[in-house]
Design a protein around this motif. Structure first.
Motif: not given
Length: 116
Positions: A85-96
């Motif tokens: 879940l943390e990896v997914a959150r980090d990836e989303l932050k990078k995109i945004l």
């Protein structure tokens, strides 16, 4: 559902919420004939949804013999690895926070205005 062209687009499985909102009152009698007459067969219900299988995919019917159960080897969301879940959150932050996301922001706003 009346606007669907089931001759051109043939999903293997169709899942339809089959109760009136916030009730247990079944509503499938209103729309089910459309699916049955379009080459789909009822195969399963879970109390809220009804599942229909394309007649040309009848070999998949065995997958609806039993309700979801412990032998399906699924993971409930709250049981998933926190790390994933943390990896997914980090990836989303990078995109945004990316330049391309900021640059294309006006285009996304325009899209919502013209294509609702």
């Amino acid at each position: 559902m009346r606007g669907a062209d089931f001759t051109q687009f043939r999903p293997w499985i169709i899942l339809v919420e089959a109760t009136a909102p916030l009730t247990r009152m079944e509503t499938h009698h209103d729309w089910e004939p459309l699916l049955l007459n379009s080459g789909y067969s009822f195969c399963y219900k879970d109390g809220l949804n009804r599942f229909y299988l394309a007649d040309e995919k009848r070999e998949l019917l065995v997958n609806f013999d039993f309700p979801p159960n412990i032998f399906d080897e699924f993971t409930l969301f709250y049981q998933s690895e926190d790390g994933e879940l943390e990896v997914a959150r980090d990836e989303l932050k990078k995109i945004l926070n990316s330049s391309s996301w900021r640059i294309t922001s006006p285009l996304r706003r325009l899209k919502t205005l013209f294509f609702r």
